[in-house]
Design a protein around this motif. Structure first.
Motif, mmCIF file in Angstrom:
data_model
loop_
_atom_site.group_PDB
_atom_site.id
_atom_site.type_symbol
_atom_site.label_atom_id
_atom_site.label_comp_id
_atom_site.label_asym_id
_atom_site.label_seq_id
_atom_site.Cartn_x
_atom_site.Cartn_y
_atom_site.Cartn_z
ATOM 1 N N ILE A 210 11.435 10.578 8.670
ATOM 2 C CA ILE A 210 10.373 9.527 8.511
ATOM 3 C C ILE A 210 11.262 8.538 9.408
ATOM 4 O O ILE A 210 12.386 8.231 9.296
ATOM 5 C CB ILE A 210 10.132 8.995 7.281
ATOM 6 C CG1 ILE A 210 9.142 10.315 6.617
ATOM 7 C CG2 ILE A 210 9.506 7.607 7.104
ATOM 8 C CD1 ILE A 210 9.170 9.965 4.941
ATOM 9 N N SER A 211 10.600 7.481 9.984
ATOM 10 C CA SER A 211 11.319 6.391 10.746
ATOM 11 C C SER A 211 11.732 5.339 9.684
ATOM 12 O O SER A 211 11.110 5.285 8.561
ATOM 13 C CB SER A 211 10.181 5.888 11.870
ATOM 14 O OG SER A 211 9.302 4.992 11.193
ATOM 15 N N PRO A 212 12.858 4.597 10.174
ATOM 16 C CA PRO A 212 13.248 3.739 9.216
ATOM 17 C C PRO A 212 12.339 2.871 8.733
ATOM 18 O O PRO A 212 12.273 2.246 7.549
ATOM 19 C CB PRO A 212 14.513 3.099 9.554
ATOM 20 C CG PRO A 212 15.222 4.442 10.725
ATOM 21 C CD PRO A 212 13.670 4.686 11.146
ATOM 22 N N SER A 213 11.546 2.157 9.869
ATOM 23 C CA SER A 213 10.400 1.187 9.606
ATOM 24 C C SER A 213 9.490 1.679 8.535
ATOM 25 O O SER A 213 8.996 0.989 7.659
ATOM 26 C CB SER A 213 9.761 0.717 10.935
ATOM 27 O OG SER A 213 9.468 1.749 11.532
ATOM 28 N N THR A 214 8.812 3.005 8.668
ATOM 29 C CA THR A 214 7.993 3.321 7.593
ATOM 30 C C THR A 214 8.381 3.583 6.390
ATOM 31 O O THR A 214 7.697 3.002 5.373
ATOM 32 C CB THR A 214 7.695 4.819 8.339
ATOM 33 O OG1 THR A 214 6.994 4.888 9.688
ATOM 34 C CG2 THR A 214 6.539 5.586 7.317
ATOM 35 N N LEU A 215 9.593 4.010 6.182
ATOM 36 C CA LEU A 215 10.398 4.198 4.635
ATOM 37 C C LEU A 215 10.650 2.736 4.336
ATOM 38 O O LEU A 215 10.402 2.589 3.191
ATOM 39 C CB LEU A 215 11.830 4.959 4.937
ATOM 40 C CG LEU A 215 12.670 4.935 3.667
ATOM 41 C CD1 LEU A 215 11.775 5.966 2.686
ATOM 42 C CD2 LEU A 215 13.796 5.653 3.888
ATOM 43 N N SER A 216 10.881 1.779 4.845
ATOM 44 C CA SER A 216 10.830 0.461 4.514
ATOM 45 C C SER A 216 9.572 0.013 4.036
ATOM 46 O O SER A 216 9.463 -0.898 2.935
ATOM 47 C CB SER A 216 11.436 -0.427 5.646
ATOM 48 O OG SER A 216 11.359 -1.911 5.215
ATOM 49 N N ARG A 217 8.465 0.110 4.765
ATOM 50 C CA ARG A 217 7.306 -0.161 4.360
ATOM 51 C C ARG A 217 6.766 0.454 3.203
ATOM 52 O O ARG A 217 6.178 0.231 2.301
ATOM 53 C CB ARG A 217 6.055 0.146 5.517
ATOM 54 C CG ARG A 217 6.569 -0.996 6.598
ATOM 55 C CD ARG A 217 5.317 -0.909 7.582
ATOM 56 N NE ARG A 217 4.797 0.339 7.875
ATOM 57 C CZ ARG A 217 5.282 0.883 9.403
ATOM 58 N NH1 ARG A 217 6.366 0.023 9.943
ATOM 59 N NH2 ARG A 217 4.975 1.558 9.651
ATOM 60 N N ILE A 218 7.287 1.894 2.800
ATOM 61 C CA ILE A 218 6.893 2.644 1.743
ATOM 62 C C ILE A 218 7.364 1.837 0.559
ATOM 63 O O ILE A 218 6.975 1.705 -0.538
ATOM 64 C CB ILE A 218 7.278 4.127 1.747
ATOM 65 C CG1 ILE A 218 6.273 4.950 3.068
ATOM 66 C CG2 ILE A 218 7.202 4.904 0.399
ATOM 67 C CD1 ILE A 218 6.888 6.162 3.257
ATOM 68 N N GLU A 219 8.747 1.816 0.662
ATOM 69 C CA GLU A 219 9.553 1.251 -0.479
ATOM 70 C C GLU A 219 9.233 -0.275 -0.932
ATOM 71 O O GLU A 219 9.292 -0.532 -2.075
ATOM 72 C CB GLU A 219 11.227 1.093 -0.032
ATOM 73 C CG GLU A 219 11.745 2.358 -0.180
ATOM 74 C CD GLU A 219 13.207 2.126 -0.170
ATOM 75 O OE1 GLU A 219 13.763 1.070 -0.304
ATOM 76 O OE2 GLU A 219 13.954 3.338 0.021
ATOM 77 N N THR A 220 8.585 -1.114 -0.007
ATOM 78 C CA THR A 220 8.241 -2.373 -0.210
ATOM 79 C C THR A 220 6.867 -2.504 -0.599
ATOM 80 O O THR A 220 6.339 -3.511 -1.006
ATOM 81 C CB THR A 220 8.354 -3.258 1.028
ATOM 82 O OG1 THR A 220 8.073 -2.827 2.027
ATOM 83 C CG2 THR A 220 9.866 -3.571 1.088
ATOM 84 N N GLY A 221 5.777 -1.279 -0.686
ATOM 85 C CA GLY A 221 4.489 -1.360 -0.973
ATOM 86 C C GLY A 221 3.757 -1.722 0.253
ATOM 87 O O GLY A 221 2.489 -1.909 0.201
ATOM 88 N N ASN A 222 4.179 -1.801 1.471
ATOM 89 C CA ASN A 222 3.330 -2.297 2.456
ATOM 90 C C ASN A 222 2.778 -1.096 3.116
ATOM 91 O O ASN A 222 1.975 -1.404 4.332
ATOM 92 C CB ASN A 222 4.137 -3.165 3.568
ATOM 93 C CG ASN A 222 4.477 -4.213 2.979
ATOM 94 O OD1 ASN A 222 4.076 -4.989 2.286
ATOM 95 N ND2 ASN A 222 5.930 -4.809 3.330
ATOM 96 N N LEU B 221 10.507 12.986 0.949
ATOM 97 C CA LEU B 221 11.314 12.155 0.199
ATOM 98 C C LEU B 221 12.145 12.973 -0.970
ATOM 99 O O LEU B 221 13.220 12.926 -1.377
ATOM 100 C CB LEU B 221 10.556 10.928 -0.079
ATOM 101 C CG LEU B 221 10.439 10.120 0.957
ATOM 102 C CD1 LEU B 221 9.303 9.243 0.638
ATOM 103 C CD2 LEU B 221 11.558 9.335 1.301
ATOM 104 N N ALA B 222 11.170 13.792 -1.980
ATOM 105 C CA ALA B 222 11.827 14.217 -3.055
ATOM 106 C C ALA B 222 12.640 15.425 -2.761
ATOM 107 O O ALA B 222 13.674 15.527 -3.425
ATOM 108 C CB ALA B 222 10.682 15.232 -3.693
#
Length: 197
Positions: free
Chosen positions: A34-46, A57-58
């Motif tokens: 997954i791209s780092p920007s997508t992962l960042s948005r997933i983690e922040t709820g965006n 991820l699991a």
């Protein structure tokens, strides 16, 4: 728990597992493609988590989807132990399914002098057992030995040595932990011969 709350919990679990492993966003992103920007948005709820991303991820985090999405409420925290009584012994199981919790069973036991222990009442089974004395004095019969364990002291031993635990001079309360082999053996001895341990 609402869907929004569960989604927040899943995001916190992903971030927490990543940080516990010492991984940056880039490292986890590379592991699950997954791209780092997508992962960042997933983690922040965006960004919403898609099922295929959740699976990736699991797997990358070494867990299961079930563990990531299991609901959080008091029922998965609080244990309301049932009392099991035999002559001279009362037991409260304080842990859940041993397969999920490291293969260990935790129990509180209240033993009174009426419980038969010592020669003629010794048990042998595979495994290890540990206990600490909460109140009173325990008398551990371990093969030919008799060991007195007082408040605040603990004992650990191989259950392949013939053993039993009794009370010395009055009731004793212990907190005990034994592995799956010990749990199985104690369950069988409870159903076959009350008072033996």
């Amino acid at each position: 728990m609402s869907e929004v709350d569960l989604s927040d919990v899943v995001r916190q679990r992903i971030r927490g597992l990543r940080q516990a492993r010492g991984w940056s966003l880039d490292v986890l992103a590379a592991r699950c493609r997954i791209s780092p920007s997508t992962l960042s948005r997933i983690e922040t709820g965006n960004r919403r988590i898609d099922l295929d991303q959740l699976v990736a991820l699991a797997r990358a985090l070494g867990t299961t989807i079930d563990h990531l999405v299991e609901p959080v409420d008091d029922a998965d925290v609080i244990i309301r132990p049932m009392q099991h009584q035999e002559p001279g012994l009362t037991t409260w199981v304080l842990s859940r399914d041993t397969a999920q919790h490291g293969g260990r069973l935790v129990a509180k036991m209240r033993i009174t002098p009426e419980r038969r222990s010592g020669p003629g009442h010794l048990a042998v089974h595979p495994g290890r057992e540990w206990f600490t004395v909460l109140s009173g004095t325990a008398l551990l019969h371990l093969g030919e030995r008799q060991v007195t364990i007082g408040v605040g002291e603990a004992a650990e031993f191989s259950t392949m040595t013939p053993h039993s635990i009794g009370a010395l001079g009055g009731p004793v309360e212990i907190l005990t932990m034994f592995d799956q082999e010990g749990e199985r053996a104690h369950a069988e001895s409870s159903s076959e011969a009350p008072g033996r341990r």
